[in-house]
Design a protein around this motif. Structure first.
Motif, mmCIF file in Angstrom:
data_model
loop_
_atom_site.group_PDB
_atom_site.id
_atom_site.type_symbol
_atom_site.label_atom_id
_atom_site.label_comp_id
_atom_site.label_asym_id
_atom_site.label_seq_id
_atom_site.Cartn_x
_atom_site.Cartn_y
_atom_site.Cartn_z
ATOM 1 N N PRO A 13 0.829 -1.210 0.000
ATOM 2 C CA PRO A 13 0.000 0.000 0.000
ATOM 3 C C PRO A 13 0.861 1.257 0.000
ATOM 4 N N THR A 14 0.342 2.288 -0.641
ATOM 5 C CA THR A 14 1.039 3.572 -0.659
ATOM 6 C C THR A 14 0.870 4.226 0.702
ATOM 7 N N PRO A 15 1.969 4.660 1.328
ATOM 8 C CA PRO A 15 1.810 5.302 2.640
ATOM 9 C C PRO A 15 1.014 6.596 2.512
ATOM 10 N N PRO A 16 0.199 6.926 3.516
ATOM 11 C CA PRO A 16 -0.605 8.147 3.428
ATOM 12 C C PRO A 16 0.280 9.386 3.449
ATOM 13 N N ARG A 17 -0.187 10.428 2.786
ATOM 14 C CA ARG A 17 0.550 11.693 2.781
ATOM 15 C C ARG A 17 0.396 12.344 4.150
ATOM 16 N N LEU A 18 1.496 12.782 4.728
ATOM 17 C CA LEU A 18 1.447 13.439 6.025
ATOM 18 C C LEU A 18 0.967 14.876 5.865
ATOM 19 N N LEU A 19 0.192 15.350 6.832
ATOM 20 C CA LEU A 19 -0.317 16.719 6.795
ATOM 21 C C LEU A 19 0.766 17.697 7.235
ATOM 22 N N SER A 20 0.724 18.879 6.649
ATOM 23 C CA SER A 20 1.591 19.947 7.149
ATOM 24 C C SER A 20 1.003 20.423 8.472
ATOM 25 N N GLU A 21 1.768 21.192 9.225
ATOM 26 C CA GLU A 21 1.280 21.700 10.508
ATOM 27 C C GLU A 21 0.022 22.552 10.319
ATOM 28 N N GLU A 22 0.007 23.366 9.261
ATOM 29 C CA GLU A 22 -1.146 24.229 8.982
ATOM 30 C C GLU A 22 -2.364 23.385 8.605
ATOM 31 N N GLU A 23 -2.176 22.368 7.743
ATOM 32 C CA GLU A 23 -3.283 21.488 7.354
ATOM 33 C C GLU A 23 -3.850 20.761 8.580
ATOM 34 N N TYR A 24 -2.959 20.331 9.478
ATOM 35 C CA TYR A 24 -3.369 19.640 10.699
ATOM 36 C C TYR A 24 -4.223 20.563 11.572
ATOM 37 N N ARG A 25 -3.779 21.814 11.722
ATOM 38 C CA ARG A 25 -4.513 22.792 12.541
ATOM 39 C C ARG A 25 -5.899 23.058 11.945
ATOM 40 N N VAL A 26 -5.936 23.287 10.619
ATOM 41 C CA VAL A 26 -7.211 23.586 9.946
ATOM 42 C C VAL A 26 -8.153 22.382 10.044
ATOM 43 N N GLN A 27 -7.633 21.190 9.801
ATOM 44 C CA GLN A 27 -8.475 19.988 9.881
ATOM 45 C C GLN A 27 -9.022 19.824 11.299
ATOM 46 N N GLY A 28 -8.202 20.096 12.301
ATOM 47 C CA GLY A 28 -8.661 20.020 13.685
ATOM 48 C C GLY A 28 -9.804 20.979 13.947
ATOM 49 N N GLU A 29 -9.663 22.215 13.446
ATOM 50 C CA GLU A 29 -10.734 23.220 13.616
ATOM 51 C C GLU A 29 -12.017 22.767 12.941
ATOM 52 N N VAL A 30 -11.911 22.338 11.690
ATOM 53 C CA VAL A 30 -13.089 21.954 10.900
ATOM 54 C C VAL A 30 -13.793 20.758 11.541
ATOM 55 N N GLU A 31 -13.023 19.734 11.895
ATOM 56 C CA GLU A 31 -13.626 18.526 12.474
ATOM 57 C C GLU A 31 -14.234 18.809 13.842
ATOM 58 N N THR A 32 -13.604 19.675 14.638
ATOM 59 C CA THR A 32 -14.153 20.026 15.946
ATOM 60 C C THR A 32 -15.489 20.741 15.784
ATOM 61 N N GLN A 33 -15.558 21.704 14.850
ATOM 62 C CA GLN A 33 -16.811 22.434 14.636
ATOM 63 C C GLN A 33 -17.914 21.497 14.149
ATOM 64 N N LYS A 34 -17.567 20.541 13.258
ATOM 65 C CA LYS A 34 -18.554 19.579 12.778
ATOM 66 C C LYS A 34 -19.067 18.713 13.928
ATOM 67 N N ALA A 35 -18.157 18.248 14.784
ATOM 68 C CA ALA A 35 -18.543 17.394 15.910
ATOM 69 C C ALA A 35 -19.391 18.160 16.917
ATOM 70 N N LEU A 36 -19.051 19.428 17.174
ATOM 71 C CA LEU A 36 -19.848 20.233 18.104
ATOM 72 C C LEU A 36 -21.258 20.462 17.553
ATOM 73 N N ALA A 37 -21.359 20.725 16.251
ATOM 74 C CA ALA A 37 -22.672 20.919 15.615
ATOM 75 C C ALA A 37 -23.501 19.634 15.710
ATOM 76 N N GLU A 38 -22.845 18.489 15.506
ATOM 77 C CA GLU A 38 -23.546 17.205 15.595
ATOM 78 C C GLU A 38 -24.012 16.955 17.035
ATOM 79 N N LEU A 39 -23.166 17.293 18.013
ATOM 80 C CA LEU A 39 -23.539 17.124 19.424
ATOM 81 C C LEU A 39 -24.741 18.002 19.775
ATOM 82 N N ARG A 40 -24.723 19.254 19.321
ATOM 83 C CA ARG A 40 -25.866 20.143 19.571
ATOM 84 C C ARG A 40 -27.141 19.562 18.964
#
Length: 119
Positions: A13-40
């Motif tokens: 299998p092809t190893p997954p592409r690692l996220l840059s620090e900025e991509e990691y931060r943005v993905q964390g923000e986006v996923e957190t907001q989605k999860a909070l909206a789902e919880l509400r």
């Protein structure tokens, strides 16, 4: 053709592409907001047992405010987080690295002392 299929499976299998620090931060923000909206959304549904939940939590008013759309963190919590993990944390990390470098210098001096005893 089957020969290509066999060849590609040997490569593994092809190893997954690692996220840059900025991509990691943005993905964390986006996923957190989605999860909070789902919880509400779940907390507002008719099937949700509000009384059971409220009886188990420490801050019922804060929970109700969150379900109503308020932030899940208080300004004090944001401030505490910034102090621990924000720019202040970067400065502390730099100091730790500087101390590590100083320790390396000490090790070299100790080796020289041992060399002089051995000679």
């Amino acid at each position: 053709p089957p020969s290509r299929r066999v060849q590609s499976s040997k490569l593994g299998p092809t190893p997954p592409r690692l996220l840059s620090e900025e991509e990691y931060r943005v993905q964390g923000e986006v996923e957190t907001q989605k999860a909070l909206a789902e919880l509400r959304s779940v907390c507002r549904s008719p099937e949700f047992s509000a009384w059971t939940t409220v009886s188990r939590i420490q801050s019922p008013k804060r929970f109700a405010d969150f379900v109503g759309g308020a932030s899940h963190v208080t300004p004090n919590e944001v401030s505490a987080h910034e102090q621990e993990y924000g720019l202040a944390r970067l400065a502390i990390d730099e100091q730790l690295f500087e101390e590590d470098e100083d320790e390396d210098d000490d090790d070299e001096e100790e080796e020289n002392v041992y060399d002089s005893f051995a000679g």
